[in-house]
Structures are given as C-alpha cells and as structure tokens.
Scaffold this motif. Structure first.
Motif, mmCIF file in Angstrom:
data_model
loop_
_atom_site.group_PDB
_atom_site.id
_atom_site.type_symbol
_atom_site.label_atom_id
_atom_site.label_comp_id
_atom_site.label_asym_id
_atom_site.label_seq_id
_atom_site.Cartn_x
_atom_site.Cartn_y
_atom_site.Cartn_z
ATOM 1 N N SER A 1 0.832 -1.310 0.091
ATOM 2 C CA SER A 1 -0.056 -0.032 0.060
ATOM 3 C C SER A 1 0.853 1.276 0.055
ATOM 4 O O SER A 1 0.247 2.487 0.044
ATOM 5 N N GLY A 2 2.120 1.191 0.009
ATOM 6 C CA GLY A 2 3.051 2.291 0.035
ATOM 7 C C GLY A 2 3.047 3.061 -1.151
ATOM 8 O O GLY A 2 3.194 4.401 -1.126
ATOM 9 N N ALA A 3 2.287 2.803 -2.362
ATOM 10 C CA ALA A 3 2.205 3.669 -3.601
ATOM 11 C C ALA A 3 0.750 4.407 -3.619
ATOM 12 O O ALA A 3 0.498 4.917 -4.483
ATOM 13 N N GLN A 4 0.136 4.319 -2.664
ATOM 14 C CA GLN A 4 -1.207 5.136 -2.665
ATOM 15 C C GLN A 4 -0.993 6.336 -3.184
ATOM 16 O O GLN A 4 -1.886 6.952 -3.848
ATOM 17 N N ASN A 5 -0.117 7.327 -2.457
ATOM 18 C CA ASN A 5 0.082 8.796 -2.901
ATOM 19 C C ASN A 5 0.412 8.781 -4.538
ATOM 20 O O ASN A 5 -0.104 9.698 -4.962
ATOM 21 N N ASP A 6 1.317 7.809 -4.925
ATOM 22 C CA ASP A 6 1.681 7.758 -6.169
ATOM 23 C C ASP A 6 0.419 7.546 -7.197
ATOM 24 O O ASP A 6 0.427 8.307 -8.165
ATOM 25 N N LEU A 7 -0.023 6.629 -6.806
ATOM 26 C CA LEU A 7 -1.175 6.342 -7.536
ATOM 27 C C LEU A 7 -2.400 7.357 -7.741
ATOM 28 O O LEU A 7 -2.942 7.324 -8.886
ATOM 29 N N GLU A 8 -2.719 7.780 -6.706
ATOM 30 C CA GLU A 8 -3.622 8.836 -6.740
ATOM 31 C C GLU A 8 -3.056 10.146 -7.742
ATOM 32 O O GLU A 8 -4.020 10.555 -8.126
ATOM 33 N N LYS A 9 -2.011 10.554 -7.491
ATOM 34 C CA LYS A 9 -1.291 11.579 -8.241
ATOM 35 C C LYS A 9 -1.528 11.213 -9.809
ATOM 36 O O LYS A 9 -2.123 11.974 -10.645
ATOM 37 N N ILE A 10 -0.892 10.099 -10.170
ATOM 38 C CA ILE A 10 -0.844 9.684 -11.597
ATOM 39 C C ILE A 10 -2.258 9.301 -12.094
ATOM 40 O O ILE A 10 -2.645 9.648 -13.483
ATOM 41 N N THR A 11 -3.245 9.097 -11.332
ATOM 42 C CA THR A 11 -4.484 8.889 -11.984
ATOM 43 C C THR A 11 -5.007 10.204 -12.114
ATOM 44 O O THR A 11 -6.004 10.226 -13.201
ATOM 45 N N LYS A 12 -5.137 11.172 -11.429
ATOM 46 C CA LYS A 12 -5.492 12.726 -11.633
ATOM 47 C C LYS A 12 -4.780 12.897 -12.782
ATOM 48 O O LYS A 12 -5.446 13.685 -13.689
ATOM 49 N N GLN A 13 -3.585 12.794 -13.005
ATOM 50 C CA GLN A 13 -2.874 13.339 -14.195
ATOM 51 C C GLN A 13 -3.373 12.547 -15.492
ATOM 52 O O GLN A 13 -3.423 13.341 -16.391
ATOM 53 N N ALA A 14 -3.382 11.499 -15.538
ATOM 54 C CA ALA A 14 -3.932 10.798 -16.547
ATOM 55 C C ALA A 14 -5.547 11.277 -17.024
ATOM 56 O O ALA A 14 -5.345 11.301 -18.319
ATOM 57 N N TYR A 15 -6.342 11.355 -16.245
ATOM 58 C CA TYR A 15 -7.671 11.838 -16.433
ATOM 59 C C TYR A 15 -7.327 13.372 -16.805
ATOM 60 O O TYR A 15 -8.312 13.773 -17.951
ATOM 61 N N ALA A 16 -6.643 14.220 -16.335
ATOM 62 C CA ALA A 16 -6.521 15.413 -16.827
ATOM 63 C C ALA A 16 -6.019 15.586 -18.082
ATOM 64 O O ALA A 16 -6.220 16.376 -19.039
ATOM 65 N N MET A 17 -4.820 14.691 -18.471
ATOM 66 C CA MET A 17 -4.287 14.478 -19.807
ATOM 67 C C MET A 17 -5.358 14.268 -20.886
ATOM 68 O O MET A 17 -5.412 14.672 -22.047
ATOM 69 N N ILE A 18 -6.536 13.379 -20.545
ATOM 70 C CA ILE A 18 -7.390 13.079 -21.484
ATOM 71 C C ILE A 18 -8.406 13.965 -21.926
ATOM 72 O O ILE A 18 -8.904 14.206 -22.786
ATOM 73 N N SER A 19 -8.924 14.258 -20.316
ATOM 74 C CA SER A 19 -10.248 14.976 -20.541
ATOM 75 C C SER A 19 -10.168 16.617 -20.202
ATOM 76 O O SER A 19 -11.097 17.220 -20.660
ATOM 77 N N ILE A 20 -9.172 16.904 -20.100
ATOM 78 C CA ILE A 20 -8.709 18.464 -19.879
ATOM 79 C C ILE A 20 -8.012 18.848 -21.126
ATOM 80 O O ILE A 20 -8.132 20.033 -21.638
ATOM 81 N N PHE A 21 -6.680 18.259 -20.954
ATOM 82 C CA PHE A 21 -5.482 19.104 -22.045
ATOM 83 C C PHE A 21 -5.713 18.232 -23.485
ATOM 84 O O PHE A 21 -5.026 18.581 -24.358
ATOM 85 N N GLY A 22 -6.821 17.267 -23.848
ATOM 86 C CA GLY A 22 -6.794 16.747 -25.023
ATOM 87 C C GLY A 22 -5.661 16.171 -25.599
ATOM 88 O O GLY A 22 -5.303 16.336 -26.711
ATOM 89 N N MET A 23 -4.970 15.304 -24.789
ATOM 90 C CA MET A 23 -3.773 14.559 -25.179
ATOM 91 C C MET A 23 -3.886 13.136 -25.400
ATOM 92 O O MET A 23 -3.194 12.585 -25.232
ATOM 93 N N SER A 24 -5.383 12.750 -26.133
ATOM 94 C CA SER A 24 -5.416 11.235 -26.380
ATOM 95 C C SER A 24 -6.028 11.470 -27.975
ATOM 96 O O SER A 24 -7.032 12.199 -28.232
ATOM 97 N N ASP A 25 -5.479 10.538 -28.735
ATOM 98 C CA ASP A 25 -5.785 10.315 -30.047
ATOM 99 C C ASP A 25 -7.231 9.865 -30.124
ATOM 100 O O ASP A 25 -7.953 10.537 -31.055
ATOM 101 N N LYS A 26 -7.605 9.232 -29.372
ATOM 102 C CA LYS A 26 -9.099 8.348 -29.335
ATOM 103 C C LYS A 26 -10.101 9.503 -29.205
ATOM 104 O O LYS A 26 -11.437 9.566 -29.534
ATOM 105 N N VAL A 27 -9.800 10.017 -27.976
ATOM 106 C CA VAL A 27 -11.072 10.942 -27.335
ATOM 107 C C VAL A 27 -10.931 12.385 -28.189
ATOM 108 O O VAL A 27 -12.008 13.045 -28.542
ATOM 109 N N GLY A 28 -9.633 12.783 -28.630
ATOM 110 C CA GLY A 28 -9.501 14.002 -29.527
ATOM 111 C C GLY A 28 -9.393 15.309 -28.815
ATOM 112 O O GLY A 28 -9.104 15.212 -27.522
ATOM 113 N N ASN A 29 -9.139 16.032 -29.569
ATOM 114 C CA ASN A 29 -8.764 17.645 -29.127
ATOM 115 C C ASN A 29 -10.082 18.080 -28.402
ATOM 116 O O ASN A 29 -10.585 19.130 -28.838
ATOM 117 N N VAL A 30 -10.376 17.698 -27.348
ATOM 118 C CA VAL A 30 -11.601 18.251 -26.347
ATOM 119 C C VAL A 30 -11.204 18.519 -24.988
ATOM 120 O O VAL A 30 -10.312 17.680 -24.691
#
Length: 678
Positions: A540-569
């Motif tokens: 369970s020592g990676a809890q803080n790491d996983l929390e941070k990268i999960t938020k970062q991944a969703y931000a890249m896709i749904s906020i920054f538009g960095m996913s080819d499948k979702v697109g520039n939205v």
C-alpha cells in the motif's frame, strides 16, 4: 508677581486637561449603578439606627422586674419591640451605644423574636402576676409593610430573565455595533468595518511588498488617483470604481490592501465578507447600506472587503432551492450600492478572493470592479525580493545567499517564504546558535514541506528494506528520464505521514508537454515497479503515487486533449458556472472511452518503468543498499552510480558552493503514505 505666575500655571494645566486629556465619556449604565446603591443603602442602612437585639429572659428578669419598660409593641405578630422609660434610658446607655447604629432615644430600644402571640401573652401575664395594676404593661399590635422587599420580590425574577435575554443577544451580536457600540443589539445592523484614518494610520507601505511588480503598479495607480485626481480627469478619464485582487492563498492580496491603506492619505474601511453575514434576517443588507453611508460621508475613501466570496457567490447556486437566502439579499444590496441608481463618487472598492470562479457575474462586470488584478505565485526573481524583505530582522551567517534560497523554493508563496525564514530562526535558536546558517534554512524547508522527522517511529527491517527499494526506484527512473524533475535528495526517515520521501527541484515551466507529463508519470510509478521486481509483491506504500498519476492521466485525456481516441476536446469548466455538477458534460460512451484511455496510459508507463529498472537493475540495487545504510542520499550519489545526466541544466543542479551534501530543494513532489501496522 509670584501670584500671577501661579495663576497662569494653574490655567495652563486646566487647558492641558481640556485639550489633551479627554474627560471620561458619560455612560448610561452609571445611572443604573447609582440607583441600585441608593436602594441598598435605604434597605440596609436606615438613618438613626435600629433597636438592639435581646431575649425574653433579659426582658423578664431585668427590664420588667425593674419597671423600666414603657410599652411593648408586637410587630407583624413576629417581633416584640421594647420601648424604655425616659428616666431608665441612662441605665442602658452603655449597652445601647452601637456607634452609627445606636437606637433613637425615643425607641424602640430593644427587640426579640417571639414564637407565637398567644404564648408570648401568657408569658407576659405570668411575669406581671405580682405587679400592681398601674405597673402592668399591655401589648400593642402593629402591622408594618416592607414595600421595597415586596416590590423587589416581584421584580427580581423579571430582572433576571431580562438580564439573561440581554446577555444572550449581546453574545450573538458581539461586536455588531461597529461605530454604534459593540455588543448593542439595537445596532446589530450597523457596519462592522474598521476605519483607518489620520488618527489610526497603518504603517505598512509599498516598500514592504516585495515582488508582485505588475499588481503593485495597479494599486499604486489607485492611490495616485486619490492623491492627484486632476491628472487623470483633465483628459476625460474617470477614477475606477473598484479593483478585485485574485490569486492563490498566501500570495499577498491582503498585504497589498494594507499597503494601500498605509500609502493613501484618505480614510480606509476594512472588513471581511463574513462580517456581513448574521443569523438575523436583513442584517447583511443593512450593514452594506451603513458601510456605504459612512464611506460617502468620508469620501474620498477606500473600502476593502477581504474574502468577498463569502457574500459574492453566484446567485442561484445555493443548494437551498427556493428559499430566501440571506447571502443573496446582501449581494443584491452590495451590487446596488456599488453601481446602482445612486452614485458613489470618491468611494473606491478593493476586494480580495482566492475563489474568483464562484463569484457572481454581475459583481465582476466593469462598473463595479473595473480592474481584476491577478496576484500569482512568485517566480524566481520575485522570491529573491520576498526573501530580502523577510530576512531583514534575522541575523544571518555569511554563507547564506538569497539567490540559493530563492532557487530552492519553487512554488512557494510569500506566506510560505515568511514561514521558512521564521522557522529557520527558531531552529537556529533551538541549536543555540548566534546566527542563522544555511543548514537551518534547508532544515526549515524540509520541516515545512515534508513535516516533522520521526526518527523514533517503529519500523521493521523488512518494511525498511521495502521502503528503501521503493524510494530507490523513484530516484533511479527520475535520474534516467530526460523530462523528469531532477532529484536532489531521497530519505527513508519517516517525516509527517510519509514513511519515505524524495525531494525534487522542479523546473519552472509556463507550459508542459505531453512527453514531460509521461516522464513524470513513469517516475511516480517507479516505486510500485521496484517492489514488483525485487519482492514479487506490491504494498500500500504507493497510494500517494497512484492517486497523483490517476488524476494526471484523466487530466491529460479530458482536460488537455492529449488522447488520439478522445480527440482535442476539454471538458473542464474554468468559469465555475456549471450547475452543481449533477451531470457529466459527455455521454456514457465517452466516459467509458476516457476510462479505457486513462488505464492504457497508466499501464504503458508502468511497463516502461519496469523496463527501465530491469535495464539498470544493478544500479538500482546499489542505490537501495546505500539508502539502507545512510538513510539519506543526495544527487551526487546518483551521479556516482549512474553517471551525469547528459540533459541536466547547470542551474538545476544546485548552487551551494563546496557543501554539496546540504543541497536540499524546497519542493517535495513525491511522498508515500503506507498503512501503519504498528
């Protein structure tokens, strides 16, 4: 000649008293106190004194036997009062002498309490059985009313109830009087603003505000408007009605307002947004009206409302649907006063908030707040200026360099920097030093960012070994990836809630590329990957790491538009006007696609972290064992094991002279929390 001098001196003293020392202000409560004292005096200190207490035996064996009694009066069937004969008074003068309470010569002189009237009559009759008819004393009966006690007995309970009621309302409206008197329930609708004018000046000036060059220029111009309005009005310009200071907490918004109060030679009204809010309906709007009434009387002046979001929240966004919201009424009154039918010439409104996205649009428009001044986190040069301000009162060692401290504190606000300087001074005093050294500042940074060291925390050898390999995994990947933040220090000493921590010196960027985000994500997954490779299990020592990268991944896709499948939205609403967020701004199919893309993104970086650690397995093991041995390792240890980073920037490697082992940056960007099993 001497007489004249003394007289003039006396007059001079009277003049000084009347001019300099003000006589005490009349208080109506004095009258209540005087009335109570008079009543108590009447009740307990009767004029002319009262009778002296005695008993039936003394009356029977002495006074009756010697025929000294003129008459006996029974008062209220409870008390017998003895009146002595005039020629017998001298025999009892010594006993009756009670000072101020000596009985009158005409009586009554003695008193005693009787059991019942019938019993007393029988006792008196038997005591005078041998007396002649002319010597016998008959009883007189008298009823006396103590009107004060009776009235007080009726009124006292009501006085207690009224006193409790008054105390409760005074507590509820504590300070609600403002200029009308604090704690007065009848002035609860008065403004609570603190007024700073020529009698109570603020000592803060623009010299005390470091950094914030653009924001300071804007507010300095407002002060100039008030000092020299003709310079701007002669060209047809109008003085701005208001300025809104917006920025993260601790960046100096309130400090800027205090500097305006210190620089402007006009009355300055200061209050918080929450001062308008009260449990009574209509009080907020009433206080707004009273505030602007006072401001108009003292125009030109400045009104500062701190944390205006307490009353400026967008209307219609309150969960109490359909109800009469007191905050909305207060906001409506504020909107009307700022730019309504009636003009407020010469009144400038300053406000501060760190939640500008939730403010009502009508409040933000030009004509109310003509200027929005953004007060952001300071950059490198601004941090240097802020350090110079807060280091003035501190006794520094020669080795302390402001440039080095400013480089080690990326992302720090002005309040954080002030806290660092104060904490460093406290640490130096704890160590009995005469001056504050560089090491004290670095320890203060670690203390503020990471928390208090817990060297005595009980950790088993297996847990300590797992933590060491976990931290070494982060350090290894961050050192080997180009866009990861350069690591400067790793520790497995528990600090705060973290069992281990890694310090990085993040590069100050205005924008971040996709490659940089992916490298940071891979570095954050290095701890979990290291546990998988070395121990074959994860914790369970990676809890803080996983929390941070999960938020970062969703931000890249749904906020920054960095996913080819979702697109520039981008589905992020920066205005904050979304109604409660009950619904998502995309379909269920898109939500599934975002979830799948986020999972794929994280999985790819996890596999990448595993591959990097496999390729450098020996270096990772060496670093972990060294970390177990020393508990703390620095950037030069990684350079010894893996070699110098080919893409490293010179200014990011630290600039602390010969003492490379004290190089500790301020930003702790990765810290792991584990479930405590002890």
């Amino acid at each position: 000649m001497t007489k004249k001098t003394n007289k003039s001196k006396k007059n001079s003293n009277l003049g000084n008293f009347s001019g300099g020392m003000k006589p005490p202000k009349f208080n109506p409560y004095w009258i209540y106190g005087i009335v109570i004292i008079v009543f108590l005096g009447i009740q307990y200190f009767s004029f002319g004194g009262g009778p002296v207490e005695t008993n039936w035996q003394e009356v029977k064996n002495t006074m009756l036997k010697n025929h000294d009694i003129e008459k006996i009066v029974v008062v209220n069937r409870e008390e017998a009062q003895i009146y002595l004969k005039e020629d017998s008074y001298a025999d009892y003068a010594d006993k009756l002498n009670q000072g101020f309470n000596t009985p009158s010569k005409f009586g009554p002189h003695y008193f005693f309490t009787i059991g019942s009237v019938e019993t007393f009559e029988d006792n008196l009759r038997s005591a005078q059985a041998d007396f002649n008819d002319s010597d016998r004393i008959s009883l007189e009966y008298k009823t006396v009313h103590n009107y004060f006690s009776e009235i007080l007995g009726w009124i006292f309970p009501f006085l207690i109830i009224i006193g409790i009621w008054w105390w409760i309302f005074r507590r509820m409206s504590k300070g609600g009087g403002g200029a009308g008197g604090a704690g007065n329930i009848f002035s609860v609708g008065k403004s609570q603003a603190k007024i700073f004018d020529k009698d109570s000046r603020v000592n803060t000036t623009f010299k005390d505000v470091a950094g914030l060059a653009e924001a300071k220029q804007e507010v300095e111009e407002i002060v100039e408007f008030l000092k020299n309005p003709a310079k701007y009005t002669k060209l047809g310009g109008k003085i701005p009605k208001g300025a809104l200071l917006v920025g993260p907490p601790g960046t100096g918004k309130t400090l800027l307002a205090k500097a305006v109060a210190g620089e402007a030679n006009v009355p300055f009204f200061s209050m918080s947004g929450s001062d308008f809010v009260e449990m009574f309906v209509g009080v907020g709007a009433s206080r707004v009206r009273d505030l602007f009434k006072q401001a108009k009387e003292k125009a030109p002046c400045i009104v500062f409302i701190d944390e205006i979001d307490a009353i400026g929240r967008a209307r219609g966004k309150n969960p109490n649907m359909g109800s009469n919201d007191e905050r909305e009424n207060t906001l409506n009154q504020l909107l009307t006063e700022m730019d309504g039918f009636d003009t407020n010439s010469g009144v400038i409104i300053l406000a501060a908030t760190n939640r500008a996205d939730i403010l009502d649009r009508a409040l933000m428009r030009a004509g109310r707040f003509d200027r929005q001044i953004h007060v952001e986190l300071p950059d490198l040069n601004e941090r240097r200026e802020i350090f110079q301000v807060h280091l003035r009162p501190i006794k520094l060692a020669d080795e302390v360099e402001v440039n080095f401290l400013s480089k080690q504190t990326p992302g720090f606000s002005g309040a954080d920097i002030a806290n660092v300087c104060n904490e460093a001074a406290l640490i130096a005093a704890r160590r009995n030093r005469n001056k504050v050294t560089k090491q004290d500042f670095l320890d203060a940074v670690d203390r503020i960012v990471g928390g208090l060291e817990k060297k005595n925390k009980i950790i088993s050898k297996d847990e300590k070994r797992r933590i060491a390999y976990h931290e070494a995994g982060h350090a290894t990947i961050s050192w080997l990836l180009e866009h990861a933040h350069p690591l400067v220090k790793v520790t497995i000493v528990p600090r705060g809630k973290a069992l281990g921590a890694a310090w990085y010196l993040p590069e100050e960027r205005s924008i971040t590329t996709k490659e940089q985000l992916l490298d940071e994500m891979c570095s954050a997954l290095g701890g979990r990957a290291a546990e998988q490779l070395v121990f074959g299990t994860i914790s369970s020592g990676a809890q803080n790491d996983l929390e941070k990268i999960t938020k970062q991944a969703y931000a890249m896709i749904s906020i920054f538009g960095m996913s080819d499948k979702v697109g520039n939205v981008s589905f992020y609403d920066s205005t904050g006007q979304t109604d409660f967020g009950f619904t998502k701004p995309y379909s269920e199919k898109t939500a599934e696609l975002i979830d799948a893309e986020a999972k794929e993104l994280i999985d790819n970086q996890y596999q990448r972290a595993l591959q990097v650690l496999k390729d450098h397995q020996e270096g990772h093991k060496t670093l972990a064992e060294k970390l177990l041995e020393k508990e703390v390792i620095f950037g030069e240890d990684l350079e010894t094991i893996f070699g110098k980073r080919p893409w490293a920037k010179e200014e990011q490697l630290g600039d602390n002279g010969n003492d490379t082992k004290t190089e500790k940056p301020a930003a702790i960007t990765e810290a792991k929390e584990t479930e405590e099993t002890h």
